[in-house]
Enzyme design. Sequence first.
Site, PDB file in Angstrom:
ATOM      1  N   ARG A  72       0.836  -1.187   0.000  1.00 15.98           N
ATOM      2  CA  ARG A  72       0.000   0.000   0.000  1.00 15.98           C
ATOM      3  C   ARG A  72       0.877   1.246   0.000  1.00 15.98           C
ATOM      4  NH1 ARG A  72      -1.797   0.868   4.364  1.00 15.98           N
ATOM      5  NH2 ARG A  72      -1.200  -0.982   5.518  1.00 15.98           N
ATOM      6  N   TYR A 200      -1.610  -3.394  -6.886  1.00 15.27           N
ATOM      7  CA  TYR A 200      -1.349  -4.128  -5.650  1.00 15.27           C
ATOM      8  C   TYR A 200      -2.544  -4.104  -4.682  1.00 15.27           C
ATOM      9  CZ  TYR A 200      -0.143  -5.342  -0.991  1.00 15.27           C
ATOM     10  OH  TYR A 200      -0.207  -5.937   0.235  1.00 15.27           O
ATOM     11  N   LYS A 209      -9.679  -2.294   1.779  1.00 10.62           N
ATOM     12  CA  LYS A 209      -9.440  -1.129   2.617  1.00 10.62           C
ATOM     13  C   LYS A 209     -10.198   0.103   2.126  1.00 10.62           C
ATOM     14  CE  LYS A 209      -7.114  -3.477   5.493  1.00 10.62           C
ATOM     15  NZ  LYS A 209      -5.847  -4.015   5.306  1.00 10.62           N
ATOM     16  N   HIS A 229     -10.523  -2.276  11.482  1.00  9.06           N
ATOM     17  CA  HIS A 229      -9.442  -3.145  10.988  1.00  9.06           C
ATOM     18  C   HIS A 229      -9.256  -4.292  11.991  1.00  9.06           C
ATOM     19  CE1 HIS A 229      -4.989  -3.208   9.379  1.00  9.06           C
ATOM     20  NE2 HIS A 229      -5.733  -4.120   8.802  1.00  9.06           N
ATOM     21  N   SER A 251      -1.290  -3.438  10.303  1.00  7.02           N
ATOM     22  CA  SER A 251      -0.935  -4.347   9.216  1.00  7.02           C
ATOM     23  C   SER A 251       0.302  -5.160   9.580  1.00  7.02           C
ATOM     24  CB  SER A 251      -0.670  -3.546   7.953  1.00  7.02           C
ATOM     25  OG  SER A 251      -1.822  -2.803   7.626  1.00  7.02           O
ATOM     26  N   CYS A 253       0.780  -7.364  11.859  1.00 12.09           N
ATOM     27  CA  CYS A 253       1.039  -7.487  13.299  1.00 12.09           C
ATOM     28  C   CYS A 253       0.277  -8.653  13.923  1.00 12.09           C
ATOM     29  CB  CYS A 253       0.709  -6.186  14.020  1.00 12.09           C
ATOM     30  SG  CYS A 253       1.877  -4.868  13.633  1.00 12.09           S
ATOM     31  N   ASP A 280      -9.311  -9.631   8.957  1.00 12.48           N
ATOM     32  CA  ASP A 280      -8.798  -8.286   8.655  1.00 12.48           C
ATOM     33  C   ASP A 280      -9.794  -7.155   8.919  1.00 12.48           C
ATOM     34  OD1 ASP A 280      -6.399  -6.925   7.655  1.00 12.48           O
ATOM     35  OD2 ASP A 280      -7.637  -6.308   5.959  1.00 12.48           O
ATOM     36  N   ARG A 373       1.975 -12.099  -0.576  1.00 11.69           N
ATOM     37  CA  ARG A 373       0.649 -12.419  -0.032  1.00 11.69           C
ATOM     38  C   ARG A 373       0.032 -13.644  -0.712  1.00 11.69           C
ATOM     39  NH1 ARG A 373      -1.686  -8.732   4.053  1.00 11.69           N
ATOM     40  NH2 ARG A 373       0.021  -7.261   4.323  1.00 11.69           N
TER      41      ARG A 373
HETATM   42  P1  GTP Z   1      -2.333  -7.652   7.446  1.00 14.66           P
HETATM   43  O1  GTP Z   1      -2.865  -8.683   6.531  1.00 14.66           O
HETATM   44  O2  GTP Z   1      -1.256  -6.832   6.849  1.00 14.66           O
HETATM   45  O3  GTP Z   1      -3.398  -6.797   8.041  1.00 14.66           O
HETATM   46  O4  GTP Z   1      -1.530  -8.438   8.630  1.00 14.66           O
HETATM   47  P2  GTP Z   1      -1.988  -9.271   9.908  1.00 14.66           P
HETATM   48  O5  GTP Z   1      -2.272  -8.349  11.028  1.00 14.66           O
HETATM   49  O6  GTP Z   1      -3.049 -10.228   9.533  1.00 14.66           O
HETATM   50  O7  GTP Z   1      -0.652 -10.053  10.302  1.00 14.66           O
HETATM   51  P3  GTP Z   1      -0.264 -11.606  10.169  1.00 14.66           P
HETATM   52  O8  GTP Z   1      -1.095 -12.476  11.056  1.00 14.66           O
HETATM   53  O9  GTP Z   1      -0.219 -11.958   8.738  1.00 14.66           O
HETATM   54  O10 GTP Z   1       1.212 -11.595  10.775  1.00 14.66           O
HETATM   55  C1  GTP Z   1       2.228 -10.791  10.237  1.00 14.66           C
HETATM   56  C2  GTP Z   1       3.576 -11.238  10.713  1.00 14.66           C
HETATM   57  O11 GTP Z   1       3.620 -11.282  12.137  1.00 14.66           O
HETATM   58  C3  GTP Z   1       3.953 -12.644  10.223  1.00 14.66           C
HETATM   59  O12 GTP Z   1       5.297 -12.633   9.805  1.00 14.66           O
HETATM   60  C4  GTP Z   1       3.781 -13.500  11.448  1.00 14.66           C
HETATM   61  O13 GTP Z   1       4.657 -14.597  11.422  1.00 14.66           O
HETATM   62  C5  GTP Z   1       4.084 -12.537  12.597  1.00 14.66           C
HETATM   63  N1  GTP Z   1       3.329 -12.921  13.809  1.00 14.66           N
HETATM   64  C6  GTP Z   1       2.009 -13.146  13.906  1.00 14.66           C
HETATM   65  N2  GTP Z   1       1.644 -13.506  15.164  1.00 14.66           N
HETATM   66  C7  GTP Z   1       2.785 -13.512  15.890  1.00 14.66           C
HETATM   67  C8  GTP Z   1       3.083 -13.802  17.269  1.00 14.66           C
HETATM   68  O14 GTP Z   1       2.221 -14.139  18.077  1.00 14.66           O
HETATM   69  N3  GTP Z   1       4.381 -13.662  17.638  1.00 14.66           N
HETATM   70  C9  GTP Z   1       5.366 -13.289  16.771  1.00 14.66           C
HETATM   71  N4  GTP Z   1       6.605 -13.173  17.218  1.00 14.66           N
HETATM   72  N5  GTP Z   1       5.125 -13.020  15.465  1.00 14.66           N
HETATM   73  C10 GTP Z   1       3.854 -13.133  15.032  1.00 14.66           C
HETATM   74  C1  SPV Z   2      -2.958  -4.432   5.382  1.00 15.65           C
HETATM   75  O1  SPV Z   2      -1.978  -3.829   4.942  1.00 15.65           O
HETATM   76  O2  SPV Z   2      -3.504  -4.152   6.471  1.00 15.65           O
HETATM   77  C2  SPV Z   2      -3.516  -5.560   4.593  1.00 15.65           C
HETATM   78  C3  SPV Z   2      -3.061  -5.731   3.232  1.00 15.65           C
HETATM   79  O3  SPV Z   2      -4.402  -6.262   5.068  1.00 15.65           O
HETATM   80  S1  SPV Z   2      -3.765  -4.560   2.160  1.00 15.65           S
HETATM   81  O4  SPV Z   2      -4.795  -5.230   1.394  1.00 15.65           O
HETATM   82  O5  SPV Z   2      -2.701  -4.107   1.300  1.00 15.65           O
HETATM   83  O6  SPV Z   2      -4.343  -3.480   2.925  1.00 15.65           O
HETATM   84 MN    MN Z   3      -4.908  -5.578   7.163  1.00 11.09          MN
END
Ligand code: GTP
Ligand code: SPV
Ligand code: MN
Length: 587
Positions: A72, A200, A209, A229, A251, A253, A280, A373
């Site tokens: 983004r 993207y 979003k 979110h 994002s 996290c 999400d 992704r």
């Molecule tokens: P968006 O799709 O961008 O909104 O991301 P998200 O909030 O869904 O994050 P996602 O669950 O995909 O995790 C993102 C990164 O954080 C990955 O590399 C995971 O491996 C890492 N991660 C997720 N949960 C944990 C956790 O409990 N501990 C640690 N150390 N890393 C984590």
């Molecule tokens: C985020 O960045 O919070 C995502 C991926 O879930 S995007 O679709 O690029 O917003």
């Molecule tokens: Mn997101």
Amino acid sequence: MNVHVKHAKANEWINQMIELANPAKVILIDGSETQREMLIKEAVTAGELHELNQEILPGCYLRRSDPSDVARVENRTFICTEEKSEAGPTNNWAYAPEMYDKLHQLFAGSMTGKTMYIIPYMMGPYGSPFSKIGFELTDSRYVVLSMLIMARCGQKVLDELGEEGEFVKGLHSVGTLNPEERYICHFPEDKAIYSFNSEYGGNVLQGKKCFSLRIASVIARDEMWLAEHMLILAIKKPDGQKTYVAAAFPSACGKTNLAMLVPPKKFLDEGYEVTTLGDDIAWLRKAPDGRLYAINPEFGFFGVAPGTSAKSNFNALESTKKGTIFTNVALNTDDNTVWWESLTKIPPENALDWKGNPWTDKENVKGAHPNSRFTAPAENCPCLDEDFNSPTGVPISAIIFGGRRAKLMPLVIESFDWNHGVFLGSSMGSETTAATTGKVGVTRRDPMAMLPFCGYNISDYFSHWIDMGEFLGDKAPKIYNVNWFRTDDDGSFMWPGFGENFRVLKWILARTEGEASGVECEIGIIPEEIDFDGLDITPEVKAELFEVNRELWEAEIEEIESFYGKLDYVPEALAKEFEALKKRVRG
Ligand code: GTP
Ligand code: SPV
Ligand code: MN
């Protein structure tokens, strides 16, 4: 060129856009399997998608985006209104009439010689009072195929729209992908979205979003609900009773990971179960019974690939085994499958990196882009909750905020009450990730994980949250803050995270039932005891996970002060909470 849908206003607008972009051909996306297969075939022939091993990964394809177009772009994302104060100091604002002029110049003839696809899509389940409809007109087959996974699309949506229904307008053109002239524009006053020069995810899959957060947050303010979110999950206790939780993390996290977590074996054996409703976005409304109910407006998962493995997130990985589009991951050329960092310990012998180059320097070059992704149908998810398609949604008992804080934030705290919880959300900080362009690892304020997604003035958004608390009264969910990312002096994570996060959920669950005790401290309520049974961590680490360091909190107060200082105003209820925090920390 002319298209006809049975909705006079939609019809008129679509034909205006056709005239503007001047495509050679127009195709209405009907949601049929035949049409989808035809588009896949064309995309493969055109080199837009690479067909993966269909025996191992049926219906799966790899997409390599332009290396300048992998995340983004917050600095190219605009909220366009009549008045700047409507967008507020945390958004890029543009004067709507000027931006329309600019966009109409850019889009003029932008689809010459190309095909325009008209995607009718719905955010939310069929037949639900929560659901909203949009059209995305795009010249990208990749966007069409991704939208078919991420949203409910096609004739059924047109049937729900009828002849009078409301809809959000959306136009997208790939253009030249020139990053300097990239525009992701929102016109909340007209419910319109324009994306140009990008292909993207969050920039162009407009249902996500752009609609479900930036436009929907404005509608939610006006209609007294919340567009957030947030993931949504269900915890089932051994006695069969289910509790629903929503959680907002910035994002990359950990939303997808928490939403699909597999509890440690001990809890599974006891009969606990976690199921997923969304990873999400959540739309939350007060229901006739007075409680806050949530739906996930999406239909698929657009998840971060790196870090996803059978060990860290079994359910997410399983979700990607069929009908999935992978973007910017590595290609294992031995068996024509995909690979990304941490999928397996040892990378494939022979591979192409995410740019499509032979991946030889594995020490220094990443196989997959950090923000690569998967776009996977929700129905693939082994732990998808039975109420995923429920038109009424599920009642939320707890809201969790969280982010990446190497120091400072304890593993979990409960807020004293709703307003204090809103204060925690409003002052949230988190270290930046690869999900957006710019520097990674810098702490920034990301209120409610909505900084890049709130479609209006953030001060009004805070007020709206306070108002929602009053509106819900004693039926409002409890609010928490979590941090899975605390590190030790070597920079290693102190908390094992992932499935082990269930232990924190279990405490939260017990709190919502009035069964666990907590201790009040300067910043909130800390667990008296968390179930660490069977977990190999030292008493020192346990203590440190909950440590409140006054010096660090003093610095945090400064940062909150400076953030609040940049806002147009701070709602009185939050100013009060902030003063109370200062007193407790300094007292
Ligand atoms: P968006 O799709 O961008 O909104 O991301 P998200 O909030 O869904 O994050 P996602 O669950 O995909 O995790 C993102 C990164 O954080 C990955 O590399 C995971 O491996 C890492 N991660 C997720 N949960 C944990 C956790 O409990 N501990 C640690 N150390 N890393 C984590
Ligand atoms: C985020 O960045 O919070 C995502 C991926 O879930 S995007 O679709 O690029 O917003
Ligand atoms: Mn997101």
